[in-house]
Design an enzyme around this catalytic site. Structure first.
Site, mmCIF file in Angstrom:
data_model
loop_
_atom_site.group_PDB
_atom_site.id
_atom_site.type_symbol
_atom_site.label_atom_id
_atom_site.label_comp_id
_atom_site.label_asym_id
_atom_site.label_seq_id
_atom_site.Cartn_x
_atom_site.Cartn_y
_atom_site.Cartn_z
ATOM 1 N N ASP A 48 21.516 -13.032 14.255
ATOM 2 C CA ASP A 48 21.992 -13.631 15.539
ATOM 3 C C ASP A 48 22.866 -14.631 15.062
ATOM 4 O OD1 ASP A 48 21.330 -12.557 18.146
ATOM 5 O OD2 ASP A 48 19.146 -12.656 17.245
ATOM 6 N N ASP A 64 7.884 -35.814 -15.369
ATOM 7 C CA ASP A 64 7.750 -37.305 -14.763
ATOM 8 C C ASP A 64 7.096 -36.620 -13.366
ATOM 9 O OD1 ASP A 64 9.660 -36.058 -13.206
ATOM 10 O OD2 ASP A 64 11.281 -37.660 -13.626
ATOM 11 N N LYS A 114 2.066 4.443 19.739
ATOM 12 C CA LYS A 114 1.668 5.250 18.258
ATOM 13 C C LYS A 114 1.640 4.060 17.231
ATOM 14 C CE LYS A 114 3.552 8.516 14.905
ATOM 15 N NZ LYS A 114 4.620 8.048 14.389
ATOM 16 N N LYS A 153 -1.760 1.590 15.052
ATOM 17 C CA LYS A 153 -2.106 1.250 13.439
ATOM 18 C C LYS A 153 -2.313 -0.255 13.362
ATOM 19 C CE LYS A 153 1.304 4.698 12.482
ATOM 20 N NZ LYS A 153 2.977 4.749 11.955
HETATM 21 C C1 LIG Z 1 13.549 0.274 11.454
HETATM 22 C C2 LIG Z 1 12.630 1.316 12.059
HETATM 23 C C3 LIG Z 1 13.213 1.517 13.295
HETATM 24 C C4 LIG Z 1 12.490 2.467 11.001
HETATM 25 O O1 LIG Z 1 11.461 3.092 11.623
HETATM 26 P P1 LIG Z 1 11.199 4.677 11.226
HETATM 27 O O2 LIG Z 1 9.960 5.145 12.072
HETATM 28 O O3 LIG Z 1 12.516 5.331 11.327
HETATM 29 O O4 LIG Z 1 10.828 4.492 9.656
HETATM 30 P P2 LIG Z 1 10.112 5.380 8.729
HETATM 31 O O5 LIG Z 1 10.397 4.992 7.261
HETATM 32 O O6 LIG Z 1 10.172 6.813 9.055
HETATM 33 O O7 LIG Z 1 8.612 5.120 9.035
HETATM 34 C C5 LIG Z 1 7.395 5.067 8.103
HETATM 35 C C6 LIG Z 1 6.170 4.946 8.700
HETATM 36 O O8 LIG Z 1 6.053 3.807 8.779
HETATM 37 C C7 LIG Z 1 5.920 3.086 10.153
HETATM 38 N N1 LIG Z 1 6.693 2.122 10.637
HETATM 39 C C8 LIG Z 1 7.955 1.843 10.629
HETATM 40 N N2 LIG Z 1 8.341 0.506 10.707
HETATM 41 C C9 LIG Z 1 7.068 -0.039 11.094
HETATM 42 C C10 LIG Z 1 6.653 -1.333 11.515
HETATM 43 N N3 LIG Z 1 7.834 -2.244 11.773
HETATM 44 N N4 LIG Z 1 5.700 -1.621 11.896
HETATM 45 C C11 LIG Z 1 4.574 -0.685 11.597
HETATM 46 N N5 LIG Z 1 4.799 0.415 11.177
HETATM 47 C C12 LIG Z 1 5.985 0.835 11.250
HETATM 48 C C13 LIG Z 1 6.317 4.275 11.038
HETATM 49 O O9 LIG Z 1 5.785 4.380 12.415
HETATM 50 C C14 LIG Z 1 6.151 5.675 9.987
HETATM 51 O O10 LIG Z 1 4.660 5.788 10.327
HETATM 52 P P3 LIG Z 1 4.029 7.296 10.205
HETATM 53 O O11 LIG Z 1 4.348 7.711 8.742
HETATM 54 O O12 LIG Z 1 2.485 7.234 10.260
HETATM 55 O O13 LIG Z 1 4.570 8.240 11.315
HETATM 56 C C15 LIG Z 1 11.223 0.550 12.309
HETATM 57 O O14 LIG Z 1 10.850 0.114 10.932
HETATM 58 C C16 LIG Z 1 11.164 -0.703 13.298
HETATM 59 O O15 LIG Z 1 11.304 -0.546 14.326
HETATM 60 N N6 LIG Z 1 11.085 -2.059 12.629
HETATM 61 C C17 LIG Z 1 11.157 -3.092 13.371
HETATM 62 C C18 LIG Z 1 12.430 -3.411 13.925
HETATM 63 C C19 LIG Z 1 12.432 -4.675 14.802
HETATM 64 O O16 LIG Z 1 11.430 -5.089 15.320
HETATM 65 N N7 LIG Z 1 13.296 -5.454 14.474
HETATM 66 C C20 LIG Z 1 13.510 -6.983 15.239
HETATM 67 C C21 LIG Z 1 13.248 -7.859 14.418
HETATM 68 S S1 LIG Z 1 14.405 -8.455 13.430
HETATM 69 C C22 LIG Z 1 15.304 -9.614 14.284
HETATM 70 O O17 LIG Z 1 15.065 -9.450 15.650
HETATM 71 C C23 LIG Z 1 16.382 -10.177 13.687
HETATM 72 C C24 LIG Z 1 16.129 -11.782 13.961
HETATM 73 C C25 LIG Z 1 15.286 -12.360 13.349
HETATM 74 O O18 LIG Z 1 15.837 -12.078 15.362
HETATM 75 C C26 LIG Z 1 17.873 -12.150 13.773
HETATM 76 O O19 LIG Z 1 17.683 -12.373 12.387
HETATM 77 O O20 LIG Z 1 18.537 -12.514 14.691
HETATM 78 MG MG LIG Z 2 17.447 -12.752 16.420
#
Ligand SMILES: CC(C)(COP(=O)(O)OP(=O)(O)OC[C@H]1O[C@@H](n2cnc3c(N)ncnc32)[C@H](O)[C@@H]1OP(=O)(O)O)[C@@H](O)C(=O)NCCC(=O)NCCSC(=O)C[C@](C)(O)C(=O)O
Ligand SMILES: [Mg+2]
Length: 326
Positions: free
Chosen positions: A190, A305, A35, A39
Site C-alpha cells: 500500500d 566496546d 477449507k 488447517k
Molecule cells: C497467494 C495465495 C492466493 C496462493 O494460494 P494457492 O492456494 O494458489 O497456493 P498453493 O501453492 O496452491 O497452496 C498450497 C497449499 O497451501 C495452502 N495455503 C496457501 N496459502 C495459504 C495461507 N496463506 N495460509 C494457509 N494455507 C495456505 C493452500 O490451501 C494449499 O493447501 P492444500 O495443498 O491442502 O490444498 C494464498 O497463498 C493466499 O491467499 N495467501 C494470503 C494472501 C493474503 O492474505 N494477502 C493479504 C496480506 S498481504 C497485504 O495485505 C499487503 C500489506 C501488508 O497490507 C501491504 O503491504 O500493504
Molecule cells: Mg496493505
C-alpha cells in the site's frame, strides 16, 4: 559479575518482556476459506493472522467475518494451536468496514490474542477505532482481556507522522484502557501504491521508508514487522530480504504462503556462529570485568566496546526469549 550483565541487560531493551510474543513470521490466512481455516490449528508459525482485509475480496467479507467469529466462538474445541499467537486483521477505519467487522467478531465468546488494524494514517482515526471497539465489545471486556494491538503504517503521511501515531496509540492504552500496542507492521504494498512507486523484489524503492519505520518502532520499544514478499516462488529473494530486515533491527516479517514460514523464521533467528560469538564475548567480558580492566577489550582480533556487548546481549536474549516462549 552476573549483576553487571543484568544491569546491562535492562538497558538492552526497554520492552516489557513479560508476555513476550515472538513474531518472526506473521502469516495471513484468508478468513473467507473454510477449507483453509480448518488447517489453522496445525500451522506452525509464530503469529497466525485470520485475514479480513485485502486478502479477502469485498464480495467475501461478510462470509469471512462469520467464519472468523464462529472460529473464535468455538476456540476451545479446536484444541491446542501450533502457532504461538492467533490474531485477526480487521479492515481499516477509512474503508467504512471496520464497524461491521468488530460487530460480528464481538459476538464470539473469545477474543483473538491480537487485533491488527491496517492503514492507520492519522491520530484522529485512533479515537474512531477505539470508539468502534468500545461500542461493540464494551470498555470492561477490552480492559479485562489480554489481547494486544498491532497497527499498520502504509502511507507517506503515516510514515512521517509515526511518532505521533505511536504515542497516541500507547496513550489510548494508558489513559482509556484500549488494547496495548505491541508491534507495528510496514504495509509496503500500500505504501508503494500511495507514493506511485513501482515495487521490486530488491526493495530499493522502500529503503528509506523501512529504515525510518524501524527506527520509529524502536524509539517506542515496539516490535517492527517488515514488508510482505509477494513473489511466493522466489524463496532465495525472500531469504535475502528477511536477513536484511533482521540486520536492520526488524523483529519479523509478514508471510502469505506456508512455504515462506521456515525461510522467515530461520532468518530471524541469529545464525549458530553468531550465537556462539555472542556467548563467548559475554563470558570474556565478565572475565575482563572481574579483572577490573577498562571496559574496552580486544576479542578475536576486534575492538569491543559497550555497544558491541549490547549487540551480543540482544542476540543471546532473542534466542532465549524465543526458546522460552515456544
Ligand atoms: C497467494 C495465495 C492466493 C496462493 O494460494 P494457492 O492456494 O494458489 O497456493 P498453493 O501453492 O496452491 O497452496 C498450497 C497449499 O497451501 C495452502 N495455503 C496457501 N496459502 C495459504 C495461507 N496463506 N495460509 C494457509 N494455507 C495456505 C493452500 O490451501 C494449499 O493447501 P492444500 O495443498 O491442502 O490444498 C494464498 O497463498 C493466499 O491467499 N495467501 C494470503 C494472501 C493474503 O492474505 N494477502 C493479504 C496480506 S498481504 C497485504 O495485505 C499487503 C500489506 C501488508 O497490507 C501491504 O503491504 O500493504
Ligand atoms: Mg496493505
Amino acid at each position: 559479575m552476573r549483576s553487571a550483565i543484568r544491569a546491562f541487560s535492562t538497558n538492552v531493551t526497554k520492552t516489557d518482556r513479560k508476555g513476550f510474543v515472538p513474531r518472526r513470521a506473521l502469516l495471513y490466512v484468508p478468513g473467507s476459506s473454510e477449507k483453509v481455516l480448518a488447517k489453522v490449528p496445525k500451522i506452525k508459525v509464530d503469529s497466525l493472522v485470520l485475514e479480513l482485509e485485502d486478502g479477502c475480496p469485498l464480495a467475501s467479507k461478510a462470509q469471512a467475518r462469520t467464519n472468523i467469529a464462529a472460529y473464535l466462538d468455538d476456540l476451545p474445541s479446536k484444541g491446542d494451536h501450533a502457532c504461538f499467537e492467533l490474531g485477526v486483521r480487521v479492515n481499516s477505519v477509512s474503508s467504512g468496514l471496520l464497524a461491521d467487522d468488530v460487530k460480528e467478531l464481538s459476538k464470539a465468546k473469545h477474543l483473538p490474542q491480537v487485533f491488527l488494524v491496517p492503514k492507520v494514517d492519522d491520530p484522529d482515526e485512533l479515537a474512531a477505532i477505539w470508539d468502534i471497539f468500545k461500542t461493540n465489545y464494551g470498555a470492561e471486556r477490552i480492559q479485562n482481556s489480554k489481547s494486544r494491538l498491532i497497527i499498520y503504517i502504509e502511507s507517506a503521511r503515516a510514515l512521517l507522522d509515526m511518532p505521533r501515531l505511536l504515542a497516541t496509540t500507547l496513550n489510548l492504552h494508558k489513559n482509556a484502557g484500549f488494547f496495548k500496542l505491541d508491534g507495528v507492521v510496514f504495509g509496503s504494498d500500500d505504501f508503494c501504491a500511495d507514493l506511485g512507486m513501482s515495487r521490486s523484489n530488491e526493495g530499493t524503492e522502500t529503503l528509506y521508508a523501512r529504515q525510518r519505520f524501524v527506527t520509529c518502532c524502536k524509539a517506542f520499544s515496539l516490535q517492527a514487522i517488515d514488508s510482505v514478499y509477494i513473489d511466493i516462488k522466489d524463496l532465495d529473494g525472500l531469504r535475502r530480504q528477511s536477513i536484511e530486515g533482521k540486520a536492520w533491527g526488524f523483529d519479523g516479517k509478514q508471510c502469505i504462503h506456508p512455504t515462506q514460514i521456515p525461510v522467515i523464521q530461520e532468518s530471524f533467528l541469529p545464525p549458530p556462529d553468531k550465537i556462539e560469538w555472542a556467548k563467548a564475548l559475554i563470558d570474556e567480558y565478565i572475565k575482563h570485568e572481574n579483572e577490573q580492566r577498562n571496559t574496552v577489550l580486544t576479542f578475536r582480533g576486534s575492538m569491543v566496546d559497550r555497544p558491541v556487548i549490547l549487540q551480543a546481549m540482544n542476540i543471546v536474549q532473542t534466542v532465549k526469549y524465543i526458546q522460552e516462549s515456544q
